[in-house]
Design an enzyme around this catalytic site. Structure first.
Site, PDB file in Angstrom:
ATOM      1  N   GLU A  50     -36.348  11.195 -41.648  1.00  0.00           N
ATOM      2  CA  GLU A  50     -36.758  10.100 -41.407  1.00  0.00           C
ATOM      3  C   GLU A  50     -38.167  10.400 -40.587  1.00  0.00           C
ATOM      4  OE1 GLU A  50     -32.813   8.793 -41.636  1.00  0.00           O
ATOM      5  OE2 GLU A  50     -33.827  10.555 -40.725  1.00  0.00           O
ATOM      6  N   PHE A 112     -21.112   0.709 -35.085  1.00  0.00           N
ATOM      7  CA  PHE A 112     -21.456   1.954 -35.813  1.00  0.00           C
ATOM      8  C   PHE A 112     -22.862   1.867 -36.291  1.00  0.00           C
ATOM      9  CE2 PHE A 112     -21.596   4.387 -39.855  1.00  0.00           C
ATOM     10  CZ  PHE A 112     -21.548   5.738 -39.302  1.00  0.00           C
ATOM     11  N   GLN A 113     -23.649   2.958 -35.786  1.00  0.00           N
ATOM     12  CA  GLN A 113     -24.947   3.277 -36.228  1.00  0.00           C
ATOM     13  C   GLN A 113     -25.903   2.066 -35.556  1.00  0.00           C
ATOM     14  OE1 GLN A 113     -25.446   4.445 -40.418  1.00  0.00           O
ATOM     15  NE2 GLN A 113     -25.279   6.573 -39.544  1.00  0.00           N
ATOM     16  N   MET A 466     -50.386  28.622 -28.086  1.00  0.00           N
ATOM     17  CA  MET A 466     -50.944  27.692 -27.212  1.00  0.00           C
ATOM     18  C   MET A 466     -50.186  28.059 -25.634  1.00  0.00           C
ATOM     19  SD  MET A 466     -53.669  26.330 -26.074  1.00  0.00           S
ATOM     20  CE  MET A 466     -54.386  25.663 -27.792  1.00  0.00           C
TER      21      MET A 466
END
Length: 557
Positions: A50, A112-113, A466
């Site tokens: 995602e 849930f979720q 860096m």
């Protein structure tokens, strides 16, 4: 016509002219994906993660000027968008994120979720919504697009519980909502600004990404000719002014040019356009432009006097403001002595490339030389990003896609995917570091799946370059956890994903290898070996004034 919420979302996306969305399905967005399958006339790009979808939507938005769209399911799917939304927010990129959530009766029950994604993203979005009534869905989606693109652009999140996606409601198609008018300065404010420019003997411009977002680069270039002044650019402003222009002094700030930083220190008027006085630009605020009056032009009133106090400000779209200011001035100004001094400084203080950055410059010069006009360059974050900003020849404004404000490692590959999808006939390359690319190389699967001809130049120094540079300068070379000594064969890894892999050793001719990669025709990963202790110069130490720079070579002959 009556339809369920999921189809209403799809119809609203059609209204907005959306042709491409990026996402990853899950339980809470199954109705939306079903509607996308049944009614969608747009392309869906299935990313590997995602976060890759959020960066792809961002890259799509920056490179096309349209609103980028990403989709994720509830819980971990939604939270995986957070870094991408924060990146878009810091760099003013118009993105709409659509997330699913548990059904309305289950909200707040640790289902849930389930996460409170609107609460999580409130500080990193321009606005966000949770839609609990299907009757409010169409208006909310339309409003999200208007908010994302109007004024100072930015990301907007719309959270949609699953039962809202399946509930029925009448849908009436509408034209996209018109953006509200931008603020515009008063005639008195224009006159004060014009007088400041007319009285100045050493004016200097500091140009940020707002010029590119506004599409005002040509207007700015004409204005610089009118007022006869030089300009430095921020990282996000790269490309707003041609790098070969005698008025362009290069980047300013921590890794800016000596010419830019010195000239800002010496100027008597600093005109700041579409920029926000980032700490990486101003460093020690008390020593920033100490002799100058400050004129700030920006579309966002919240940026005025936030970091640096101004003597005059003009709030509005920078293109419209510059046109209005040009008319108020009404004549061509002359600063011959100042422009001659700028030319002398540019000749005297080139960017240092003795041994500390010779090889990276050679590679980036080869890329810059061989890229066709209209190409896009995306970057990850780190030394390679600074070298790219210093040495690339930006052909057109908005074609340098990089994470400036948040400095997001892992941004470049997803952004390149979105840029290529939004510009299918253009050449898109990504310049990456090995540390950043490890965070995003999973998206090679997306590049291969959709046969995207992206060329990734991996600046491989086997370290977090860096961070190592800071350890060298400020931590007595204690290289704590920055050496990347895992034996990764990047060519073999690319091949495992179905992408062509090539090597560019320190002894190879960059021109030849870059040419071969660009002519391949498909996706390529080029493993470019560079020395571990190549450094980005110049550099301003933390807390120092921007005119106090490390690693400046002076041409004396």
């Amino acid at each position: 016509m009556e339809m369920n919420g999921a189809r209403i979302i799809i119809e609203c996306l059609h209204e907005q002219g959306v042709d491409t969305v990026f996402g990853y399905p899950g339980g809470a967005v199954l109705p939306l994906y079903d509607a996308l399958f049944r009614y969608g006339k747009m392309k869906h790009i299935l990313t590997t993660h995602e976060q890759g979808a959020s960066h792809a939507a961002d890259g799509y938005a920056r490179s096309t000027g349209k609103v980028g769209v990403c989709i994720a399911t509830s819980g971990p799917g939604a939270t995986n968008l957070v870094t991408g939304l924060a990146t878009a927010y810091m760099d003013s990129s118009p993105v709409v994120a659509l997330t699913g959530n548990v059904a309305v009766p289950l909200l707040g029950r640790d289902s849930f979720q389930e996460v409170d994604i609107t609460g999580i993203t409130m500080p990193i979005t321009k606005h966000n919504f949770i839609v609990k009534d299907v009757k409010e869905l169409a208006h909310t989606v339309r409003l999200a697009f208007r908010i994302a693109r109007e004024g100072r652009p930015g990301p907007v999140l719309v959270d949609i519980p699953k039962d809202v996606e399946t509930s029925l409601c009448d849908y009436v198609p509408l034209q996209p909502l018109e953006p509200r008018k931008n603020r515009y300065p008063s005639p008195q404010a224009f006159q004060i600004a014009a007088d400041m420019l007319g009285q100045s003997e050493r004016p200097m411009f500091y140009v940020g990404g707002g010029v590119i977002r506004s599409g005002a680069s040509r207007i700015l270039q004409d204005f610089l000719e009118q007022v006869d002044a030089p300009a430095a650019v921020s990282l996000m402003g790269g490309g707003a002014i041609p790098v070969d222009s005698p008025r362009c002094t290069g980047m300013l700030g921590m890794h800016g040019t000596k010419v830019s930083n010195m000239s800002i220190t010496d100027c008597d008027l600093l005109v700041v356009i579409g920029a926000r006085f980032s700490d990486r630009v101003i460093s020690d605020a008390d020593r920033f432009a100490p002799q100058a009056r400050i004129l700030h032009i920006d579309i966002d009133p919240a940026e005025i006097d936030k970091n640096i106090g101004t003597h005059c400000h003009l709030v509005g779209d920078v293109g419209q403001v510059l046109e209005g200011l040009s008319k108020t001035i009404g004549k061509k100004l002359k600063h011959k002595a100042w422009m001659e001094e700028i030319a002398r400084r540019k000749a005297k203080y080139p960017i240092r490339v003795s041994h500390e950055s010779r090889r990276p410059k050679q590679i980036i010069d080869a890329i810059s030389t061989q890229l066709p006009r209209g190409s896009f360059v995306c970057t990850e974050v780190g030394q390679h990003q600074m070298w790219a900003s210093q040495f690339l020849k930006h052909v057109e404004p908005g074609h340098f896609i990089t994470s400036g404000g948040l400095g997001t490692m892992g941004f470049g590959t997803g952004a390149a995917i979105g840029t290529q999808c939004g510009n299918p006939t253009a050449r898109v390359v990504s310049i990456a570091g090995d540390g950043s690319f490890k965070m995003s190389c999973n998206e090679l699967a997306t590049i291969a799946r959709y046969k995207l001809p992206i060329v990734i130049f991996l600046m491989n120094n086997h370290t977090l370059g860096m961070v190592r540079q800071w350890q060298s300068f400020f931590f007595e070379k204690r290289y704590s956890e920055t050496t990347l000594d895992t034996k990764i064969d990047w060519v073999m890894l690319a091949k495992a994903f179905g992408v062509h892999g090539m090597r560019l050793s320190v002894n190879d001719d960059p021109e030849k290898v870059v040419k071969e990669a660009l002519e391949h025709g498909g996706a390529v990963v080029v493993d470019c070996e560079i020395p571990i202790d190549d450094l980005v110069y110049p550099m301003v130490a933390p807390g120092a004034g921007i005119d106090n720079m490390l690693g400046v070579d002076e041409v004396t002959d």
